[in-house]
Design an enzyme around this catalytic site. Structure first.
Site, PDB file in Angstrom:
ATOM      1  N   ASP B  33      55.963  12.254  20.131  1.00 38.37           N
ATOM      2  CA  ASP B  33      55.221  13.068  21.157  1.00 38.37           C
ATOM      3  C   ASP B  33      53.772  12.649  21.055  1.00 38.37           C
ATOM      4  O   ASP B  33      53.449  11.686  20.523  1.00 38.37           O
ATOM      5  CB  ASP B  33      55.201  14.320  20.568  1.00 38.37           C
ATOM      6  CG  ASP B  33      56.380  15.143  20.727  1.00 38.37           C
ATOM      7  OD1 ASP B  33      57.018  15.212  21.639  1.00 38.37           O
ATOM      8  OD2 ASP B  33      56.928  15.730  19.805  1.00 38.37           O
ATOM      9  N   LYS B  54      53.324  15.077  26.349  1.00 45.96           N
ATOM     10  CA  LYS B  54      52.515  15.199  27.613  1.00 45.96           C
ATOM     11  C   LYS B  54      50.977  14.744  27.505  1.00 45.96           C
ATOM     12  O   LYS B  54      50.426  15.165  26.593  1.00 45.96           O
ATOM     13  CB  LYS B  54      52.604  16.776  27.825  1.00 45.96           C
ATOM     14  CG  LYS B  54      51.926  17.465  28.876  1.00 45.96           C
ATOM     15  CD  LYS B  54      51.992  18.887  29.173  1.00 45.96           C
ATOM     16  CE  LYS B  54      51.144  19.574  30.227  1.00 45.96           C
ATOM     17  NZ  LYS B  54      51.648  21.014  30.200  1.00 45.96           N
ATOM     18  N   MET B 166      48.808  26.015  20.197  1.00 49.59           N
ATOM     19  CA  MET B 166      49.192  26.053  21.429  1.00 49.59           C
ATOM     20  C   MET B 166      48.463  27.121  22.263  1.00 49.59           C
ATOM     21  O   MET B 166      49.215  27.580  23.193  1.00 49.59           O
ATOM     22  CB  MET B 166      50.539  25.812  21.818  1.00 49.59           C
ATOM     23  CG  MET B 166      51.180  24.467  21.405  1.00 49.59           C
ATOM     24  SD  MET B 166      52.943  24.519  21.400  1.00 49.59           S
ATOM     25  CE  MET B 166      53.441  25.604  20.367  1.00 49.59           C
TER      26      MET B 166
END
Lengths: 242, 242
Positions: B33, B54, B166
């Site tokens: 990641d 991402k 997050m």
């Protein structure tokens, strides 16, 4: 820097951090708890080992005596590793030791560790969060379950996973409180003793069976839907050693 | 065993576990990641690096595509490390990847990591629990703050520390919910970006200032009395490298 407050991880010395292993290999003195005992095998040969842990049924060294010892050792100029099971800042009283060192003007560092609260469940194949089952995890101590510091009604209502550390003695009372607050008596529970170690034991039951279940300290007690999972059945952590 | 689901820890590669470092040094393929990018420096020279993270503003690789990739790689017989920021079983979707591998009959192991939820606060001098201030810690994701999976009223009532991961985009809404549920608007908050890394940034404010505060992703947001502490001011983690 002379004093390092170091997390020893959940039990398996392979789960120490790279930094922790390096500091241990250079230590003059290692002040450790019972839960961090296995990791002292990584200490520099010849390093002095000071056990300040509480033996089962025995007496613990008072926290202020540990604080004073760390200050004295820090002032001696020796390289001191204060080795604590799990993470030093999660129920490790590392904050108190850090404060004592800061007040005494002794330089120190904090080295986070892998917490037993998440790694013990993982070693039993249980993810503390899992899509569709749990979007939150609460870690509480059962040590002072009755003193009002924790709102067990709120814990029950939260809807996520609950991990109770140091809660073996109070597990029945905690289960009663959670059920009284509306948690389903059939909620899955897993008690993981010595998680990640070769002698790991996992006991699974329902929440309303927890009080009578033969759980022994030290265990991490996981309450919630994820406790029914066993993702690791095919691949226990020990297999990684192969 | 061919696939290892490995926690990369909070950011500083020195906080990988000993086992994680060893597996990386032997890996044929590392699937990582964005948050685990720094740790890929420890991979075997020549190992294939696959970034499924991402990028800011970019598109994430869908989870089922990652699951499928891991199954295919596992069947190829190569040594595969799936490297995830923090701990693989805390909001890391490691549980889903483990399930996919188990269903496909691909052997795997899980290697717990130091979670950012506790290490990022620690790097800012904040213990998530501290005697007299907090006897519980709840870790929640802000990613789906509005979908009802989390009972924010219960979070507010719990009386312990709250760590939101997050949650940068939804921080204002979360703060409003917590205050509406009775949490003191003056509750201390610390947002720790890139905790444990050299570019770590710490922002402190009150809960009712969080929505307007210039917090950038990725940050761990700590809410509670402990967020006012700064035990590490005398000794940042970086000092341990000396």
């Amino acid at each position: 820097v002379t004093v390092h407050l170091v997390g020893a991880g959940p039990g398996d010395p392979d789960l120490l951090t790279v930094r922790a292993a390096r500091l241990l290999a250079a230590a003059d003195v290692v002040v450790h708890d019972r839960l961090a005992a296995l990791a002292t095998a990584l200490a520099r040969p010849g390093a002095e080992l000071v056990d300040v842990g509480k033996a089962p049924g025995g007496r613990a060294v008072p926290q202020d005596a540990i604080d004073g010892l760390l200050v004295d050792l820090g002032r001696s100029g020796r390289e001191v590793v204060r080795l604590k099971g799990g993470d030093p800042f999660l129920f490790g009283r590392g904050g108190e030791e850090a404060l004592a060192l800061a007040r005494a003007g002794v330089p120190f560092t904090v080295v986070p560790g892998v917490t037993s609260a998440f790694a013990a469940p993982a070693a039993a194949g249980i993810p503390v969060t899992h899509r569709g089952l749990s979007a939150a995890v609460t870690v509480v101590t059962g040590h002072r379950a009755g003193d009002g510091a924790t709102d067990w009604d709120a814990v029950a209502r939260l809807g996520g996973t609950v991990v109770v550390l140091m809660g073996v003695a109070t597990r029945g009372a905690i289960a009663d409180r959670l059920v009284a607050a509306g948690m389903d008596p059939a909620t899955p529970v897993a008690a993981v003793r010595w998680g990640t170690r070769p002698d790991q034991e996992v006991l699974r039951c329902r929440l309303d069976e927890l009080g009578a279940a033969p759980v022994e300290a030290p265990s991490a007690i996981v309450v919630g839907a994820v406790a029914a999972l066993d993702l690791g059945a095919l691949a226990p952590l020990a297999a990684a050693r192969g």
